[in-house]
Design an enzyme around this catalytic site. Structure first.
Site, PDB file in Angstrom:
ATOM      1  N   HIS A  42      62.797  55.004  44.665  1.00 13.50           N
ATOM      2  CA  HIS A  42      62.572  55.747  43.425  1.00 13.50           C
ATOM      3  C   HIS A  42      63.300  55.091  42.257  1.00 13.50           C
ATOM      4  CE1 HIS A  42      61.550  59.649  45.763  1.00 13.50           C
ATOM      5  NE2 HIS A  42      60.558  58.803  45.699  1.00 13.50           N
TER       6      HIS A  42
ATOM      7  N   ARG B  30      46.208  51.870  41.707  1.00 12.58           N
ATOM      8  CA  ARG B  30      46.770  52.210  43.025  1.00 12.58           C
ATOM      9  C   ARG B  30      47.230  53.668  42.966  1.00 12.58           C
ATOM     10  NH1 ARG B  30      49.319  46.851  42.496  1.00 12.58           N
ATOM     11  NH2 ARG B  30      48.823  45.581  44.315  1.00 12.58           N
TER      12      ARG B  30
ATOM     13  N   ARG C 115      41.386  53.296  43.259  1.00  5.96           N
ATOM     14  CA  ARG C 115      41.386  52.971  44.692  1.00  5.96           C
ATOM     15  C   ARG C 115      41.912  54.163  45.465  1.00  5.96           C
ATOM     16  NH1 ARG C 115      45.022  48.174  47.067  1.00  5.96           N
ATOM     17  NH2 ARG C 115      46.640  49.754  46.872  1.00  5.96           N
TER      18      ARG C 115
ATOM     19  N   GLU D 225      40.261  42.254  51.922  1.00  6.00           N
ATOM     20  CA  GLU D 225      41.645  41.883  52.212  1.00  6.00           C
ATOM     21  C   GLU D 225      41.855  41.491  53.667  1.00  6.00           C
ATOM     22  OE1 GLU D 225      44.262  44.847  50.287  1.00  6.00           O
ATOM     23  OE2 GLU D 225      42.842  46.388  50.880  1.00  6.00           O
TER      24      GLU D 225
ATOM     25  N   ASN E  71      47.111  39.855  48.364  1.00  7.72           N
ATOM     26  CA  ASN E  71      48.417  40.165  48.968  1.00  7.72           C
ATOM     27  C   ASN E  71      48.249  40.414  50.463  1.00  7.72           C
ATOM     28  OD1 ASN E  71      49.031  40.202  46.274  1.00  7.72           O
ATOM     29  ND2 ASN E  71      49.289  42.413  46.136  1.00  7.72           N
ATOM     30  N   ASP E  72      47.215  41.158  50.806  1.00  8.06           N
ATOM     31  CA  ASP E  72      46.953  41.409  52.220  1.00  8.06           C
ATOM     32  C   ASP E  72      46.171  40.267  52.862  1.00  8.06           C
ATOM     33  OD1 ASP E  72      48.160  43.825  53.160  1.00  8.06           O
ATOM     34  OD2 ASP E  72      46.919  44.894  51.708  1.00  8.06           O
TER      35      ASP E  72
ATOM     36  N   ARG F 268      53.928  40.428  54.991  1.00  6.74           N
ATOM     37  CA  ARG F 268      54.259  40.208  53.580  1.00  6.74           C
ATOM     38  C   ARG F 268      55.612  40.778  53.193  1.00  6.74           C
ATOM     39  NH1 ARG F 268      49.717  44.105  50.679  1.00  6.74           N
ATOM     40  NH2 ARG F 268      51.159  44.733  49.071  1.00  6.74           N
TER      41      ARG F 268
ATOM     42  N   CYS G 151      42.269  41.235  42.609  1.00  3.89           N
ATOM     43  CA  CYS G 151      43.338  42.074  42.065  1.00  3.89           C
ATOM     44  C   CYS G 151      44.676  41.863  42.762  1.00  3.89           C
ATOM     45  CB  CYS G 151      42.937  43.554  42.112  1.00  3.89           C
ATOM     46  SG  CYS G 151      42.660  44.167  43.770  1.00  3.89           S
TER      47      CYS G 151
HETATM   48  C1  PEP Z   1      46.289  43.308  47.839  1.00  2.35           C
HETATM   49  O1  PEP Z   1      46.435  43.457  49.056  1.00  2.35           O
HETATM   50  O2  PEP Z   1      46.179  42.208  47.277  1.00  2.35           O
HETATM   51  C2  PEP Z   1      46.246  44.490  46.960  1.00  2.35           C
HETATM   52  C3  PEP Z   1      45.931  44.412  45.684  1.00  2.35           C
HETATM   53  O3  PEP Z   1      46.573  45.670  47.530  1.00  2.35           O
HETATM   54  P1  PEP Z   1      48.082  46.153  47.760  1.00  2.35           P
HETATM   55  O4  PEP Z   1      49.007  45.096  47.238  1.00  2.35           O
HETATM   56  O5  PEP Z   1      48.197  47.451  47.064  1.00  2.35           O
HETATM   57  O6  PEP Z   1      48.120  46.270  49.260  1.00  2.35           O
HETATM   58 MG    MG Z   2      46.219  45.443  49.891  1.00  4.26          MG
END
Ligand code: PEP
Ligand code: MG
Length: 587
Positions: A192, A299, A337, A437, A460-461, A471, A508
């Site tokens: 937080h 998100r 999302r 992803e 990212n995923d 990650r 994204c």
């Molecule tokens: C991603 O995985 O790139 C993504 C945008 O989703 P998050 O980072 O929220 O898992």
């Molecule tokens: Mg993701």
């Protein structure tokens, strides 16, 4: 000079004098009472709880007003805890039966609950709740002991605040003008405190480890919130180099502020759409100020921030947050999302009693939604109701099979039907999309394109699932590379197939926010980016400097390379040709 590494949770650089905030535990002097004093002591406890609750209430209201309702929720949850009857009975029973002083009872009982939370396996999410318990404990103890809160809310001159830990309430009440940066020994991403620091736009590095005994009030330090570094006793050369960076960031900001309205059209006339990624409604405004075409990723996990499995956000809490963003976008699109909980994000809401051995491979994201359809439907209803107030798209995260997508879409259609029957207005032609992803999804894209309205690549995923690298695991951080040749080939497919079928495809993941990759992605055929709000002007500016032809050459050359390092060095050198020293291409 000493460089300490922590976790950068709120970007920005600060150079300034330290003020150490001693907010350690209150020392309990008297532990036991005489039996005859029981009634009086219980009264004292009740009084302290009442006062603490009323202060939490007023913090909730002022924070909601200043930062938004979702921050206020943090204190809403505190209020629930402090008003809990079982907790109060537990405290009273210690005073009555064990003759504890109220101070000692509060110290024991709250410590016990916090320890229990800390010992639940999993990452930060649950143990972060322990920090909330300590926050409330401190409030009650201060009242019982008549300790006036050391005021960090009214600092008289600018300082860098350092502490072992800062509670959410301490962070929320900081004066933005006089706190140049925050550094704490404990804590991390997703806490937080981290979230509030970033909302306040105060550079922050958490989880630095023990360093407080190495500094005194008034010492000069440097805090780099982007890279998570804290430099104690910096030498002149280092100070000068950071001062230069601060100056460069300022110049860039000034330069961008005049350019945000310009469309991003490449030198050879191809229009590139740059959208913003947001987590909180207030960020929609930053996206607009920075020239975003719309919101490419909203998100929604953070709506669950202060909630527990027992008290999830109501449909109206969802609805109000979405409506606020949609209305503020003034006709521009908002891509919402559905919740991506589990794994690294609020794992205590995974709503499964079973401890997951491998949460990233487990019941997270859309899998969790499909198993908890009541909660999923509540969110979908809110999104649909909000769609009556502007342009909305809905997107499902972490789809890994076609059946999964169909199942989600079926539930969505069912909710539409329900609202229709009830006569509730919503956008009946709302586009439905999905994140790309998982490598399996990329491979199956030619099937997905037949039923999905739009796609967004979550690098990212995608990186972690392609390279088998968690990650959030620092131990394998060096293997987590956006520019790995295997990822480049997957990206080529992930962009090529939707383009071939004329389905909108954007990206994204964080990769899109880093200018090093812009030419590569343009060269692979990407025309829609969704990036961090502060990166929008930079990415737009770079798009204006290059031609698609040049980018295609860059992508082709990068695809021929064999190692991530070669790709990275090459992309950096190519980008530098267009931006010189103007951009920070180091990270
Ligand atoms: C991603 O995985 O790139 C993504 C945008 O989703 P998050 O980072 O929220 O898992
Ligand atoms: Mg993701």
């Amino acid at each position: 000079m000493k460089i300490c590494q922590g976790i950068g949770v709120s970007t920005g650089i600060a150079i300034g004098e330290v003020m150490a905030f001693d907010n350690g535990k209150c020392r309990i002097k008297h532990r036991f009472i005489e039996e005859r004093d029981t009634t009086r002591e219980i009264f004292r406890l009740e009084e302290a709880i009442r006062e603490a609750a009323s202060q939490i209430e007023s913090d909730r209201d002022s924070v909601s007003k200043e930062l938004g309702a979702e921050y206020g929720h943090i204190f809403g949850a505190h209020l629930q805890i402090i008003s809990d009857k079982k907790l109060r009975n537990e405290l009273i029973s210690h005073i009555k039966n064990d003759h504890f002083t109220p101070e000692f009872a509060v110290s024991k009982v709250f410590d016990r609950h916090a320890e229990r939370l800390k010992n639940i396996p999993g990452d930060g999410g649950i143990s972060e709740r322990a920090n909330d318990i300590y926050d409330i404990q401190k409030r009650v103890l201060r009242r019982l002991m008549g300790i006036r809160r050391e005021s960090i809310a009214n600092l008289q001159y600018p300082v860098i605040l350092v502490a072992n830990t800062l509670t959410p309430s301490e962070t929320c009440t900081l004066s933005r003008d006089n706190v140049l940066a925050i550094v704490t020994e404990t804590g991390g991403q997703g806490s937080h405190t981290a979230i509030v620091a970033s909302a306040l736009q105060i550079p922050a590095v958490l989880g630095v480890g023990s360093f407080l005994n190495e500094i005194d009030d008034g010492d000069k330090i440097i805090v780099d919130g982007k890279n998570g570094t804290v430099i104690l006793d910096p030498d002149e050369v280092t100070i000068q180099s950071y001062e230069k960076q601060i100056q460069r960031n300022k110049t860039l900001l000034e330069q961008y502020s005049t350019e945000t309205e310009k469309p991003s059209v490449t030198r050879d006339g191809v229009e590139i759409n740059v959208y913003g990624n947001i987590e909180f409604p207030y960020e929609a405004r930053i996206c607009l100020e920075n020239g975003a075409k719309g919101i490419g990723l909203y998100r929604t996990e953070f709506l669950y921030l202060a909630e527990s499995a027992a008290s999830l956000p109501s449909e109206d809490v969802h609805f109000e947050a979405y409506k606020q963003v949609i209305e503020s976008m003034n006709g521009r699109v908002t891509t919402i999302r559905t919740f991506d909980l589990g794994a690294d994000k609020l794992p205590d809401l995974a709503m499964s009693k079973q401890i997951e051995r491998n949460p990233f491979m487990g019941v997270r994201s859309i899998r969790l939604s499909l198993r908890n359809t009541r909660i999923f439907r509540k969110q979908l209803r809110a999104i649909l109701r909000a769609s009556a107030y502007g342009k909305v798209r809905v997107m499902f995260p972490l789809i890994s099979t076609v059946l999964e997508y169909r199942q989600a879409r079926m539930i969505f259609s069912d909710v539409c039907e329900e609202l229709y029957e009830l006569g509730v207005p919503f956008d009946e032609s709302i586009p439905i999309g999905m994140m790309v992803e998982v490598p399996a999804t990329v491979i199956m894209l030619d099937t997905f394109v037949r039923e999905v309205d739009f796609f967004s690549i979550g690098t990212n995923d995608l990186v972690q699932y392609t390279l088998a690298v968690d990650r959030s695991n620092e131990g394998v951080g060096r293997l987590y590379n956006n520019e790995d040749p295997a990822l480049l080939r997957l990206l080529r497919e992930a962009i090529r197939v939707p383009n071939m079928y004329a389905k909108p495809i954007s990206l994204c993941g964080q990769m899109g926010s880093n200018p090093i990759y812009t030419m590569l992605l343009l060269g692979l055929g990407l025309r829609d980016f969704s990036v961090a709000p502060q990166s929008i002007p930079e990415i737009k500016a770079l798009c204006r400097k290059v031609s698609i032809n040049e980018c295609t050459h860059v992508a082709e050359a990068a695809l021929r390379m064999e190692t991530a390092r070669d790709v990275r060095n090459y992309l950096k050198a190519e980008t530098q040709k267009y931006v010189g020293d103007a951009f920070d291409l180091e990270t």
